[in-house]
Design a protein around this motif. Structure first.
Motif, PDB file in Angstrom:
ATOM      1  N   TYR A  98       9.325   3.938   1.645  1.00 49.70           N
ATOM      2  CA  TYR A  98       8.981   2.563   2.023  1.00 49.70           C
ATOM      3  C   TYR A  98       8.145   1.944   0.912  1.00 49.70           C
ATOM      4  CZ  TYR A  98       6.985  -1.109   5.024  1.00 49.70           C
ATOM      5  OH  TYR A  98       6.591  -2.295   5.573  1.00 49.70           O
ATOM      6  N   THR A  99       8.400   0.697   0.596  1.00 52.24           N
ATOM      7  CA  THR A  99       7.589   0.051  -0.445  1.00 52.24           C
ATOM      8  C   THR A  99       7.098  -1.296   0.059  1.00 52.24           C
ATOM      9  OG1 THR A  99       9.578  -0.895  -1.405  1.00 52.24           O
ATOM     10  CG2 THR A  99       8.733   1.105  -2.448  1.00 52.24           C
ATOM     11  N   ILE A 100       5.978  -1.731  -0.491  1.00 49.05           N
ATOM     12  CA  ILE A 100       5.477  -3.082  -0.212  1.00 49.05           C
ATOM     13  C   ILE A 100       5.257  -3.742  -1.565  1.00 49.05           C
ATOM     14  CG2 ILE A 100       3.751  -4.469   0.991  1.00 49.05           C
ATOM     15  CD1 ILE A 100       2.893  -2.027   2.549  1.00 49.05           C
ATOM     16  N   GLU A 101       5.709  -4.964  -1.711  1.00 49.85           N
ATOM     17  CA  GLU A 101       5.498  -5.690  -2.964  1.00 49.85           C
ATOM     18  C   GLU A 101       4.129  -6.353  -2.933  1.00 49.85           C
ATOM     19  OE1 GLU A 101       7.746  -6.194  -5.643  1.00 49.85           O
ATOM     20  OE2 GLU A 101       8.841  -4.558  -4.689  1.00 49.85           O
ATOM     21  N   GLY A 102       3.477  -6.431  -4.071  1.00 48.89           N
ATOM     22  CA  GLY A 102       2.220  -7.168  -4.112  1.00 48.89           C
ATOM     23  C   GLY A 102       1.441  -6.850  -5.366  1.00 48.89           C
ATOM     24  N   ASP A 103       0.810  -7.854  -5.974  1.00 45.76           N
ATOM     25  CA  ASP A 103       0.079  -7.642  -7.225  1.00 45.76           C
ATOM     26  C   ASP A 103      -1.153  -6.782  -7.020  1.00 45.76           C
ATOM     27  OD1 ASP A 103       1.902  -9.147  -8.461  1.00 45.76           O
ATOM     28  OD2 ASP A 103       0.735 -11.009  -8.441  1.00 45.76           O
ATOM     29  N   GLU A 104      -1.709  -6.791  -5.809  1.00 47.51           N
ATOM     30  CA  GLU A 104      -2.966  -6.078  -5.592  1.00 47.51           C
ATOM     31  C   GLU A 104      -2.756  -4.683  -5.034  1.00 47.51           C
ATOM     32  OE1 GLU A 104      -5.362  -8.605  -3.209  1.00 47.51           O
ATOM     33  OE2 GLU A 104      -5.598 -10.087  -4.795  1.00 47.51           O
ATOM     34  N   LEU A 105      -1.491  -4.282  -4.930  1.00 41.55           N
ATOM     35  CA  LEU A 105      -1.210  -2.974  -4.350  1.00 41.55           C
ATOM     36  C   LEU A 105      -0.790  -1.982  -5.423  1.00 41.55           C
ATOM     37  CD1 LEU A 105       0.899  -4.078  -1.272  1.00 41.55           C
ATOM     38  CD2 LEU A 105      -1.554  -3.690  -1.396  1.00 41.55           C
ATOM     39  N   HIS A 106      -1.091  -0.728  -5.173  1.00 44.58           N
ATOM     40  CA  HIS A 106      -0.561   0.310  -6.052  1.00 44.58           C
ATOM     41  C   HIS A 106      -0.119   1.503  -5.212  1.00 44.58           C
ATOM     42  CE1 HIS A 106      -4.741   1.625  -5.563  1.00 44.58           C
ATOM     43  NE2 HIS A 106      -4.311   2.846  -5.818  1.00 44.58           N
ATOM     44  N   GLN A 157      -8.264   1.559  -0.326  1.00 42.71           N
ATOM     45  CA  GLN A 157      -7.866   1.633   1.079  1.00 42.71           C
ATOM     46  C   GLN A 157      -6.371   1.931   1.220  1.00 42.71           C
ATOM     47  OE1 GLN A 157      -8.048  -2.015   3.355  1.00 42.71           O
ATOM     48  NE2 GLN A 157      -9.143  -0.956   5.003  1.00 42.71           N
ATOM     49  N   VAL A 158      -6.061   2.875   2.102  1.00 47.89           N
ATOM     50  CA  VAL A 158      -4.662   3.228   2.332  1.00 47.89           C
ATOM     51  C   VAL A 158      -4.053   2.228   3.318  1.00 47.89           C
ATOM     52  CG1 VAL A 158      -3.104   4.992   3.220  1.00 47.89           C
ATOM     53  CG2 VAL A 158      -5.178   5.664   2.001  1.00 47.89           C
ATOM     54  N   LEU A 159      -2.976   1.574   2.882  1.00 47.19           N
ATOM     55  CA  LEU A 159      -2.266   0.703   3.822  1.00 47.19           C
ATOM     56  C   LEU A 159      -1.197   1.491   4.565  1.00 47.19           C
ATOM     57  CD1 LEU A 159      -1.653  -2.609   1.878  1.00 47.19           C
ATOM     58  CD2 LEU A 159      -3.478  -2.049   3.462  1.00 47.19           C
ATOM     59  N   ASN A 194       3.732  16.112  15.103  1.00 44.98           N
ATOM     60  CA  ASN A 194       2.403  15.647  14.713  1.00 44.98           C
ATOM     61  C   ASN A 194       2.279  15.096  13.303  1.00 44.98           C
ATOM     62  OD1 ASN A 194       1.607  16.332  17.248  1.00 44.98           O
ATOM     63  ND2 ASN A 194       0.131  17.891  16.651  1.00 44.98           N
ATOM     64  N   TRP A 195       3.294  15.330  12.438  1.00 48.34           N
ATOM     65  CA  TRP A 195       3.176  14.805  11.070  1.00 48.34           C
ATOM     66  C   TRP A 195       2.973  13.294  11.062  1.00 48.34           C
ATOM     67  CZ3 TRP A 195       1.869  16.907   6.697  1.00 48.34           C
ATOM     68  CH2 TRP A 195       2.140  18.248   6.447  1.00 48.34           C
ATOM     69  N   LEU A 196       3.663  12.614  11.988  1.00 48.40           N
ATOM     70  CA  LEU A 196       3.507  11.163  12.037  1.00 48.40           C
ATOM     71  C   LEU A 196       2.073  10.790  12.428  1.00 48.40           C
ATOM     72  CD1 LEU A 196       5.034   8.507  11.692  1.00 48.40           C
ATOM     73  CD2 LEU A 196       5.737   8.653  14.066  1.00 48.40           C
ATOM     74  N   GLY A 197       1.429  11.639  13.204  1.00 43.28           N
ATOM     75  CA  GLY A 197       0.039  11.402  13.581  1.00 43.28           C
ATOM     76  C   GLY A 197      -0.867  11.350  12.365  1.00 43.28           C
ATOM     77  N   LEU A 198      -0.618  12.234  11.410  1.00 43.95           N
ATOM     78  CA  LEU A 198      -1.420  12.233  10.183  1.00 43.95           C
ATOM     79  C   LEU A 198      -1.217  10.929   9.426  1.00 43.95           C
ATOM     80  CD1 LEU A 198      -3.159  13.539   7.965  1.00 43.95           C
ATOM     81  CD2 LEU A 198      -1.102  14.674   7.123  1.00 43.95           C
ATOM     82  N   ALA A 199       0.047  10.469   9.335  1.00 44.67           N
ATOM     83  CA  ALA A 199       0.331   9.227   8.621  1.00 44.67           C
ATOM     84  C   ALA A 199      -0.398   8.053   9.268  1.00 44.67           C
ATOM     85  CB  ALA A 199       1.838   8.980   8.587  1.00 44.67           C
ATOM     86  N   ILE A 200      -0.488   8.085  10.600  1.00 49.55           N
ATOM     87  CA  ILE A 200      -1.174   6.998  11.308  1.00 49.55           C
ATOM     88  C   ILE A 200      -2.686   7.109  11.122  1.00 49.55           C
ATOM     89  CG2 ILE A 200      -1.706   6.167  13.638  1.00 49.55           C
ATOM     90  CD1 ILE A 200       1.245   6.776  14.318  1.00 49.55           C
ATOM     91  N   ALA A 201      -3.180   8.348  11.105  1.00 45.15           N
ATOM     92  CA  ALA A 201      -4.633   8.549  11.022  1.00 45.15           C
ATOM     93  C   ALA A 201      -5.220   7.955   9.743  1.00 45.15           C
ATOM     94  CB  ALA A 201      -4.951  10.047  11.100  1.00 45.15           C
ATOM     95  N   VAL A 202      -4.502   8.060   8.634  1.00 51.22           N
ATOM     96  CA  VAL A 202      -5.115   7.635   7.364  1.00 51.22           C
ATOM     97  C   VAL A 202      -4.965   6.146   7.092  1.00 51.22           C
ATOM     98  CG1 VAL A 202      -4.947   9.875   6.249  1.00 51.22           C
ATOM     99  CG2 VAL A 202      -3.074   8.253   6.002  1.00 51.22           C
ATOM    100  N   ARG A 203      -4.215   5.449   7.935  1.00 53.39           N
ATOM    101  CA  ARG A 203      -4.085   4.008   7.714  1.00 53.39           C
ATOM    102  C   ARG A 203      -5.456   3.357   7.756  1.00 53.39           C
ATOM    103  NH1 ARG A 203       1.162   2.527  11.334  1.00 53.39           N
ATOM    104  NH2 ARG A 203       2.586   3.746  10.059  1.00 53.39           N
ATOM    105  N   SER A 204      -5.700   2.523   6.742  1.00 54.08           N
ATOM    106  CA  SER A 204      -6.939   1.751   6.584  1.00 54.08           C
ATOM    107  C   SER A 204      -8.161   2.623   6.285  1.00 54.08           C
ATOM    108  CB  SER A 204      -7.212   0.832   7.787  1.00 54.08           C
ATOM    109  OG  SER A 204      -7.778   1.583   8.836  1.00 54.08           O
ATOM    110  N   GLU A 205      -7.948   3.939   6.093  1.00 48.64           N
ATOM    111  CA  GLU A 205      -9.062   4.771   5.615  1.00 48.64           C
ATOM    112  C   GLU A 205      -9.073   4.752   4.082  1.00 48.64           C
ATOM    113  OE1 GLU A 205     -11.301   5.944   7.397  1.00 48.64           O
ATOM    114  OE2 GLU A 205     -10.386   5.845   9.383  1.00 48.64           O
ATOM    115  N   GLY A 206     -10.200   5.151   3.499  1.00 53.26           N
ATOM    116  CA  GLY A 206     -10.237   5.326   2.054  1.00 53.26           C
ATOM    117  C   GLY A 206      -9.353   6.492   1.675  1.00 53.26           C
TER     118      GLY A 206
END
Lengths: 504, 252
Positions: A135-143, A168-170, A472-484
């Motif tokens: 999955y990708t998101i376009e944006g100048d401020e993202l890496h 921050q992890v999106l 549970n792998w998807l749980g990990l992906a959700i957990a880190v959203r918006s965390e450093g």
């Protein structure tokens, strides 16, 4: 029309003829409503090749009353495709993705129909690890930060791609499959029950006892032989020792990741005592060779019981000191509290299981809801749950469950008079023909589910394995959203999911 | 709080093993197998037939530790022919030395095939990159344990490093899944010469249970020279420690 065959986790295997073959649309409409009830979750959903095409089996669990619901359907999927259940209930996502990957079954409006593990027998040979559609998101401020497949440590491979805004992890996407070595195919290569139980031990080496118990229970349901009650007791001791060892290892790993050396080394030492106890029992630190169908080569003796009691009591005392100190440590609390939140509702949507689900107040525990063996007869287990669903809750689950497991072992061994000998394993017991057998075991990570189908000669024709990590792998992906992004390691350790159990 | 920590330290005491080379493991541990011939072959034929990895041949009687998972079932079937001792020092420098024959009293470690530059360059410090290619996590945990508070292999300058660029060698675990084969090759080739290659665990040595699986690709091992073979499922930390120490030793 009857949609499900209803059974439970202690009944014998089900004759395939007793499982209703239903219309997919009717089943879909039923699941649409039924799965809104949080007591239900899907334990397994797979397809198998038959002469007319594919036959699908679905196994649901009802946590409230211990029922297991089994249904099947033979759809004309080439003509119209199947409406995706994932679109309504995300917990179906790994199962539908697997069926799609293996057989090319189209699932209409599936939101995330990506390869699951790049099986060697996947239908689309053009899709490979190198072409995983991240999955990708376009944006100048993202890496993007790409990690793996080889990680900075002695761990298994998997590819993680973070999309970050600053620190921050999106979004985190986890691509697995590097560990795929064809476990389910190898289960069928030879008609050798010893080989199958040894393969089960290698599904996830840190859950050797859990997966071997799942295999043994599955086979015992297909046979007519009675199994000694003491064997169930000894399996329970094996499972709880494994749970203690791995929870202690994870406590230490979490301490490592915040640079807390005292807790790290204390846990390393405690884990060593625990796994060396298992080694003194069966000769292997991970409990490989301990669990065998219909019997065991390593019955407990009075001396071994005494050794286990002494060591478990010692580990419990020393771990309790650690626990008390950890819960008062402000630097530790500052890192772990309110970090990596997975709210109850999210955990339920993704079908989370095991201690990660219980940390989000979702009480899923096979020992309570669908007990078998010793848990069903002698031990009334009360699961521990936590409310917050953060890293701290997942740590506290471990802190408390080690105590609980130690308590079960000590209490049981106090009154246990081992006979010193139990029946030897039987690898040649005849199995019921044309049956479906499943087993559910609460491993230290959560719900393990094995399913086998036998043919008209009583040979195993299909074997499906589910490690709790699949949910549970998807749980990990959700957990880190918006965390450093620097908090990823502690989140990862707080779940400690299996790569090899997922990739099979 | 500081008292809590002092208490933890006190109740833990000393954990490290002072001499890593004189440890004797529990009697239950299954290590080096002793083989003996009998007139009656029926037991050993049953054992060979049930062996999950076909590690046993009956004519002549041999047991390939590179295939063996040390499940111990053959010793139950044929107690007169096979007995597992608790000898954990199983390392070998040649693949064929892992095949145990009747009357072999102890594992063979042939120093003559060890390249002299290994002790010259890595005798004082050896940093390794571990790659798991289909490994089942137990062996990875055992390798992690070699550096823990009990074994503390770091005291002899041996450790694991994150980047292959910083590494002096590679430790391979797992039967080498197809999906991991390319990454493994890239990693190995990222390590500067001279380097060592250590193959750890029966699954990595022979493919183990997955030797015939269509999902594994073992061409990596045909391409590169292996310096050390370490059997076990999983390899015990002390087996790893002993093998690596001998490999770096200057004594010939």
């Amino acid at each position: 029309m009857k949609l499900y065959h209803i059974t439970n986790n202690t009944a014998a295997a089900v004759a395939i003829a007793d499982i209703p073959v239903v219309d997919y649309v009717e089943l879909y409409n039923d699941l649409k409503e039924r799965m809104k009830d949080g007591n239900y979750h899907v334990a397994h959903y797979f397809a198998t090749e038959i002469s007319e095409g594919l036959k699908f089996y679905i196994i649901l669990l009802n946590d409230a009353n211990g029922e297991v619901l089994i249904s099947s359907f033979v759809p004309d999927y080439y003509a119209e495709g199947l409406a995706s259940l994932t679109a309504l209930h995300p917990q179906f996502h790994p199962f539908e993705r697997e069926i799609h990957e293996l057989y090319g079954v189209p699932f209409d409006s599936h939101p995330w129909l990506k390869p699951l593990r790049f099986s060697h027998d996947r239908r689309n040979k053009n899709s490979s690890m190198d072409t995983y559609p991240f999955y990708t998101i376009e944006g100048d401020e993202l890496h993007e930060v790409n990690v793996g497949p080889i990680h900075a440590g002695i761990i298994e491979p998997g590819a993680f791609r973070f999309i970050c805004s600053g620190e921050q992890v999106l979004h985190l996407e986890i691509a697995l499959g590097y560990q795929h070595r064809g476990v389910e195919g190898e289960m069928l290569r030879e008609n050798n029950s010893l080989r199958r139980v040894v393969i089960s031990e290698s599904v996830a080496g840190d859950t050797a006892v859990g997966h071997a118990t799942a295999y043994a229970e599955l086979i015992e349901k297909l046979g007519d032989k009675r199994v000694d009650e003491d064997l169930y007791l000894e399996r329970m001791i094996g499972l709880e020792l494994e749970r203690m060892a791995m929870h202690i290892a994870d406590t230490g790993a979490l301490a490592t990741d915040i640079g807390f050396q005292l807790y790290q080394v204390a846990c390393e030492a405690l884990r060593t005592v625990t796994i060396n106890t298992t080694q003194a029992w069966c000769g292997n630190r991970f409990g490989k060779s301990l669990i065998r169908p219909f019997g065991t080569n390593h019955p407990l003796t009075a001396a071994k019981c005494e050794l286990i009691r002494k060591n478990v009591a010692d580990v419990r005392r020393r771990y309790a000191e650690l626990r008390r100190d950890m819960l008062e440590d402000p630097t530790l609390l500052a890192r772990f509290e309110q970090c990596g939140l997975v709210p109850h509702v999210e955990m339920q949507r993704i079908g989370g299981v095991g201690q990660a689900a219980r940390a989000s107040a979702l009480c899923r525990d096979i020992r309570k809801s669908h007990p078998s063996g010793y848990y069903a007869t002698k031990l009334s287990h009360e699961p521990i749950t936590k409310q917050d669903g953060d890293v701290m809750s997942r740590l506290m689950m471990r802190l408390d469950e080690v105590w609980q497991s130690a308590d079960y072992i000590l209490r049981t061994l106090e009154s246990y008079q081992p006979k010193g000998e139990l029946s030897a394993p039987d690898y040649f017991a005849p199995l019921h023909a044309d049956s479906l057998s499943f087993s559910l075991v609460e491993g230290w990570r959560g719900e393990i589910c094995h399913v086998a189908l036998t043919d008209d000669k009583g040979q195993i024709a299909k074997y499906k394995i589910k490690d709790p990590s699949l949910h549970n792998w998807l749980g990990l992906a959700i957990a880190v959203r918006s965390e450093g992004i620097s908090d990823f390691p502690i989140n990862n350790k707080s779940f400690n999911l299996s790569y090899c159990g997922h990739d099979l | 709080m500081i008292f809590g920590k002092a208490k933890i330290l006190r109740s833990h005491g000393w954990q490290y093993i002072p001499d890593l080379y004189s440890v004797t493991l529990t009697e239950e541990f299954r290590g080096f197998p002793l083989l003996s011939d009998t007139e009656d072959k029926s037991d050993i034929e049953r054992a060979a037939a049930i062996c999950p990895t076909k590690a046993i041949t009956t004519e002549p009687l041999t047991l390939d530790m590179g295939r063996c998972l040390f499940c111990g079932e053959c010793a139950k079937c044929a107690p007169r022919n096979i007995r597992f001792t608790n000898e954990h020092r199983l390392a070998a420098t040649r693949r064929e030395d892992l095949v145990v024959k009747v009357g072999d009293p102890a594992p063979k470690f042939d120093m003559s095939v060890v390249r002299p530059e290994i002790s010259k360059y890595f005798g004082r410090a050896l940093q390794l990159r571990e790659v798991s290619a289909g490994g089942d996590a137990s062996i990875e945990m055992e390798l992690g344990a070699t550096g823990n508070v009990n074994f503390d292999f770091g005291r002899y300058g041996v450790g694991f490093t994150a980047s292959p660029r910083h590494a002096d060698g590679l430790v391979l675990t797992g039967p080498i899944s197809q999906n991991m084969a390319e990454a493994l090759d890239i990693c190995y080739n990222s390590i500067a010469e001279p380097k060592v290659l250590i193959v750890c665990g029966s699954e990595a040595i022979s493919g183990g249970l997955y030797a015939d699986s269509p999902a594994v690709d073992r061409s990596f091992l045909d391409k590169y020279h292996v310096d050390l073979w370490l059997p076990g499922a999983p390899t015990h930390p002390l087996c790893f420690i002993e093998g690596v120490t001998k490999l770096r030793s200057t004594k010939k």
